[in-house]
Each structure stands twice: as C-alpha cells, then as structure tokens.
Scaffold this motif. Sequence first.
Motif, PDB file in Angstrom:
ATOM      1  N   ASN A  87      -0.843  18.604  11.252  1.00 41.17           N
ATOM      2  CA  ASN A  87      -1.148  17.876  12.493  1.00 41.17           C
ATOM      3  C   ASN A  87      -2.625  17.535  12.653  1.00 41.17           C
ATOM      4  N   SER A  88      -3.479  18.126  11.806  1.00 42.32           N
ATOM      5  CA  SER A  88      -4.925  17.873  11.962  1.00 42.32           C
ATOM      6  C   SER A  88      -5.595  17.785  10.601  1.00 42.32           C
ATOM      7  N   THR A  89      -6.770  17.156  10.596  1.00 40.23           N
ATOM      8  CA  THR A  89      -7.546  17.030   9.358  1.00 40.23           C
ATOM      9  C   THR A  89      -7.950  18.409   8.841  1.00 40.23           C
ATOM     10  N   LEU A 101      -4.089  22.351  -7.006  1.00 41.28           N
ATOM     11  CA  LEU A 101      -3.271  21.155  -6.841  1.00 41.28           C
ATOM     12  C   LEU A 101      -2.570  21.206  -5.496  1.00 41.28           C
ATOM     13  N   ALA A 102      -2.473  20.073  -4.826  1.00 41.11           N
ATOM     14  CA  ALA A 102      -1.737  20.010  -3.557  1.00 41.11           C
ATOM     15  C   ALA A 102      -1.105  18.628  -3.438  1.00 41.11           C
ATOM     16  N   VAL A 103       0.088  18.590  -2.850  1.00 40.05           N
ATOM     17  CA  VAL A 103       0.801  17.322  -2.685  1.00 40.05           C
ATOM     18  C   VAL A 103       0.968  17.061  -1.191  1.00 40.05           C
ATOM     19  N   ILE A 104       0.480  15.899  -0.742  1.00 41.18           N
ATOM     20  CA  ILE A 104       0.597  15.577   0.690  1.00 41.18           C
ATOM     21  C   ILE A 104       1.187  14.166   0.838  1.00 41.18           C
ATOM     22  N   ALA A 105       2.187  14.068   1.721  1.00 43.60           N
ATOM     23  CA  ALA A 105       2.781  12.757   2.021  1.00 43.60           C
ATOM     24  C   ALA A 105       2.289  12.312   3.386  1.00 43.60           C
ATOM     25  N   PHE A 106       1.828  11.070   3.446  1.00 39.51           N
ATOM     26  CA  PHE A 106       1.326  10.464   4.688  1.00 39.51           C
ATOM     27  C   PHE A 106       2.381   9.464   5.171  1.00 39.51           C
ATOM     28  N   PHE A 107       3.120   9.833   6.222  1.00 38.19           N
ATOM     29  CA  PHE A 107       4.238   9.009   6.689  1.00 38.19           C
ATOM     30  C   PHE A 107       3.891   8.240   7.969  1.00 38.19           C
ATOM     31  N   ARG A 108       4.659   7.149   8.215  1.00 41.71           N
ATOM     32  CA  ARG A 108       4.546   6.447   9.496  1.00 41.71           C
ATOM     33  C   ARG A 108       5.261   7.253  10.570  1.00 41.71           C
ATOM     34  N   GLU A 109       6.463   7.737  10.222  1.00 42.95           N
ATOM     35  CA  GLU A 109       7.213   8.600  11.146  1.00 42.95           C
ATOM     36  C   GLU A 109       8.010   9.594  10.305  1.00 42.95           C
ATOM     37  N   ALA A 140      -6.250   8.214   8.648  1.00 43.26           N
ATOM     38  CA  ALA A 140      -7.521   7.468   8.734  1.00 43.26           C
ATOM     39  C   ALA A 140      -8.635   8.239   8.035  1.00 43.26           C
ATOM     40  N   ASN A 141      -8.650   9.558   8.202  1.00 47.51           N
ATOM     41  CA  ASN A 141      -9.696  10.385   7.601  1.00 47.51           C
ATOM     42  C   ASN A 141      -9.733  10.245   6.079  1.00 47.51           C
ATOM     43  N   TYR A 142      -8.559  10.168   5.458  1.00 49.16           N
ATOM     44  CA  TYR A 142      -8.513  10.044   3.986  1.00 49.16           C
ATOM     45  C   TYR A 142      -8.425   8.588   3.540  1.00 49.16           C
ATOM     46  N   GLY A 143      -8.334   7.674   4.497  1.00 51.02           N
ATOM     47  CA  GLY A 143      -8.252   6.251   4.154  1.00 51.02           C
ATOM     48  C   GLY A 143      -6.996   5.939   3.362  1.00 51.02           C
ATOM     49  N   ILE A 144      -5.896   6.607   3.715  1.00 48.13           N
ATOM     50  CA  ILE A 144      -4.667   6.454   2.936  1.00 48.13           C
ATOM     51  C   ILE A 144      -3.633   5.670   3.730  1.00 48.13           C
ATOM     52  N   GLN A 145      -3.034   4.699   3.027  1.00 52.63           N
ATOM     53  CA  GLN A 145      -2.014   3.853   3.633  1.00 52.63           C
ATOM     54  C   GLN A 145      -0.779   4.709   3.969  1.00 52.63           C
ATOM     55  N   ARG A 146      -0.147   4.413   5.094  1.00 54.30           N
ATOM     56  CA  ARG A 146       1.042   5.176   5.496  1.00 54.30           C
ATOM     57  C   ARG A 146       2.158   5.027   4.467  1.00 54.30           C
ATOM     58  N   ASN A 147       3.057   6.023   4.447  1.00 57.24           N
ATOM     59  CA  ASN A 147       4.159   6.085   3.478  1.00 57.24           C
ATOM     60  C   ASN A 147       3.640   6.148   2.044  1.00 57.24           C
ATOM     61  N   SER A 148       2.685   7.063   1.835  1.00 56.93           N
ATOM     62  CA  SER A 148       2.143   7.294   0.495  1.00 56.93           C
ATOM     63  C   SER A 148       2.216   8.775   0.164  1.00 56.93           C
ATOM     64  N   LEU A 149       2.455   9.040  -1.107  1.00 54.20           N
ATOM     65  CA  LEU A 149       2.397  10.415  -1.593  1.00 54.20           C
ATOM     66  C   LEU A 149       1.121  10.558  -2.424  1.00 54.20           C
ATOM     67  N   VAL A 150       0.319  11.573  -2.123  1.00 57.58           N
ATOM     68  CA  VAL A 150      -0.955  11.753  -2.826  1.00 57.58           C
ATOM     69  C   VAL A 150      -1.002  13.152  -3.438  1.00 57.58           C
ATOM     70  N   GLY A 155      -9.420  19.255  -4.938  1.00 54.48           N
ATOM     71  CA  GLY A 155      -9.953  18.628  -3.728  1.00 54.48           C
ATOM     72  C   GLY A 155     -10.050  17.118  -3.741  1.00 54.48           C
ATOM     73  N   LYS A 156      -9.756  16.482  -4.892  1.00 54.16           N
ATOM     74  CA  LYS A 156      -9.882  15.018  -4.975  1.00 54.16           C
ATOM     75  C   LYS A 156      -8.510  14.384  -5.223  1.00 54.16           C
ATOM     76  N   PRO A 157      -8.253  13.201  -4.626  1.00 53.22           N
ATOM     77  CA  PRO A 157      -6.972  12.524  -4.898  1.00 53.22           C
ATOM     78  C   PRO A 157      -6.932  12.008  -6.343  1.00 53.22           C
ATOM     79  N   VAL A 158      -5.884  12.387  -7.098  1.00 52.76           N
ATOM     80  CA  VAL A 158      -5.786  11.941  -8.496  1.00 52.76           C
ATOM     81  C   VAL A 158      -4.548  11.077  -8.740  1.00 52.76           C
ATOM     82  N   HIS A 159      -3.674  10.993  -7.712  1.00 50.79           N
ATOM     83  CA  HIS A 159      -2.479  10.167  -7.873  1.00 50.79           C
ATOM     84  C   HIS A 159      -2.026   9.705  -6.491  1.00 50.79           C
ATOM     85  N   ASN A 160      -1.727   8.424  -6.380  1.00 52.35           N
ATOM     86  CA  ASN A 160      -1.300   7.864  -5.096  1.00 52.35           C
ATOM     87  C   ASN A 160      -0.087   6.968  -5.349  1.00 52.35           C
TER      88      ASN A 160
END
Length: 329
Positions: A87-89, A101-109, A140-150, A155-160
């Motif tokens: 819920n927060s940065t 390694l960490a996997v985070i999905a940025f969803f619209r809903e 917005a903090n990561y500048g990542i388009q919604r509905n993306s898996l990163v 600590g750095k994004p290596v796959h989007n």
Amino acid sequence: SSQNFSEEFAEAARQLKKEAPRIQFGKIDVTHQHDLRREFNIQAFPTVKFFVNGSREDPIDCKGVRKASTFITWVKRRTGPSTVLINSTDQAEAIIKANDLAVIAFFRELHNDSVEVFCDTARDVPEMPFGMTASEDVCANYGIQRNSLVVFKEGKPVHNEVLEDGRQDKLGLTRTIKTFTLDLVTEYNIETSVKIFDVPVENHILLFTSTNSETFSEIYENYQSAAAEFRGKVLFVLVDTNEGRNGRIFEYFRIRDIDVPAVRILNLTSEAKYKMPADEVTLENLKEFCQSYLNGKAKQHLSSEEIPQDWDKMPVKVLVGKNFNSIIF
C-alpha cells in the motif's frame, strides 16, 4: 544428497509445528510400500506431495524445493495468501531491499484475471518474495506503467513485462520468473542439475568447454551476453569438460575431445538435439543459432554410430547414419 534433503524437510516440519500446527509432515519409504508407490505414481526420489483437506485424490506436487525456508514459504502460500499487498512506497522498498530478488506486480485494480494468474504463479515460485499493488503513489514512484510485472534484482528493475488481462499465460510467467532463480549461465553439476530441470524452460543450450583453457574467458563472455538476450526462452548451461563426473552428459551428446568447445541445444520435451553450425563461439554465432532454433529453422543433429566392420558380409546390410546415404542413394 537425500540425507541433506531429509534434514531440510525435518527442519521445515519443526518450524511450522509452532506457526501452523494443523500442517503435518510425514515421510514414507516406498521400497516397502509398493501399493502407495503405485497409487501416487512415484517415479523419482525424493518426491513431495501435499494433501489438502483430508483428501488423497489429486495431491499437489511440490517440485524443486530443497531448503527448509523454501518449504515453509511453499506451504504457507498454499494455505494462505501467496503475495503481499503493498500500500505504500516504504513497504515496496522494504521488500525490494531485503531480498536479492523480488517480484512486484503494479495493477490498475486488484480484481481481474491477471491478478489471479500472478497469485497462482507466486504459489509455484517460493524462492522469491511476491508483492502486488494498485497504489497510484507506488506506481508513480517507480515510474512503472500499470498492469506490469517487474523483477527487481539487488534493488534494481531487471525485467518488466506487461500483464494483459485475460491473455496471461501462467506457464510463461513462471518460466520467465524462475529463470532469475538461476545464474545467467548455470554451471552443470550435481547440485545445480536439480534446479536446472525445475525451471520450466524446455529449450536448453549447453556449452561444452574446459574452464581453464586460454580462450575460456572470451568464449564465456560471449556466452553470457547471448544468455542475457534469450532469458526466459532458452536456458544457458556450462559443462566443464575437465570435470570427470560430467562423463554421462558427454556420452548423451556424443561429445569427443576433438569437438570441444562445442555448443548444442536440447529440447527437453522431444529430446531433439541441435548442433551449432558455426565452430567459433562468438556472440553473433550464438544469437543466430538460438534464433534459428526458436524460429523452427535449425536442423536436428542426429549422431551416428561408427560403421560396423562386417556391415557388408550378410545379404541384409547393416546401415547406420554414416553409410545410409551412400548405400541407399
């Protein structure tokens, strides 16, 4: 080793007894339990199966898990939420920084097919933490388009990857993510072979070379560069020809000293083998070989045995690959 595996399994049982006493761990020696071996179709050892809600029908296979901590994560994800809701940065940063390694999905809903596929994938990849968020601030903090898996590495994004609702392929997602649990190029040995076959990538490329030859560092650099381009599609494996314990794999590919350095592709499903047409292990040659294979244009490599000395003695001639063309055509 199976002794080490048993210890890790027992350690997971000990830890989960405190946290989740309803989850029971047991072990069976199927050499004395033939009926159970048949009923659950046990082919390989060790095999771990998870029985849910007291039913012996369709237990879930727990594949490739070897460490106590991973067992615990795997079981928890099967019995509870498989991903952390972010819920927060600060929360996102904590997950990313605390793990290699960490996997985070940025969803619209958080209510669509892609979310379901993502959560299912998390159950099958207990080696990594999974988080998901629909927070505008976090995206917005990561500048990542919604509905993306990163995938974040150190600590750095290596796959989007864009998650398309309704058209998401769970196996493809698992395959891509699981490749990050291995090095870019994985050296083949007894320990890593389990991990290599656990990653659901059916295309394996193998470089057979001596790791202490003069040309090794240059060849290896080219091989690593190619590996970065085909991650998730082709698994890059290094086989050291100095290592005596690798004898069986040389036999399987019919690799002789004179062939080294050699590059082969193996399709695990069909067991078809392909030989790189070019002799030099350059980045260009590796890319061309992988691409032609993925496009279905590479020629299958069929090793032939030597022509028997008495092949011509009898009325029925003995044919092998090496004399087939000249005799028949």
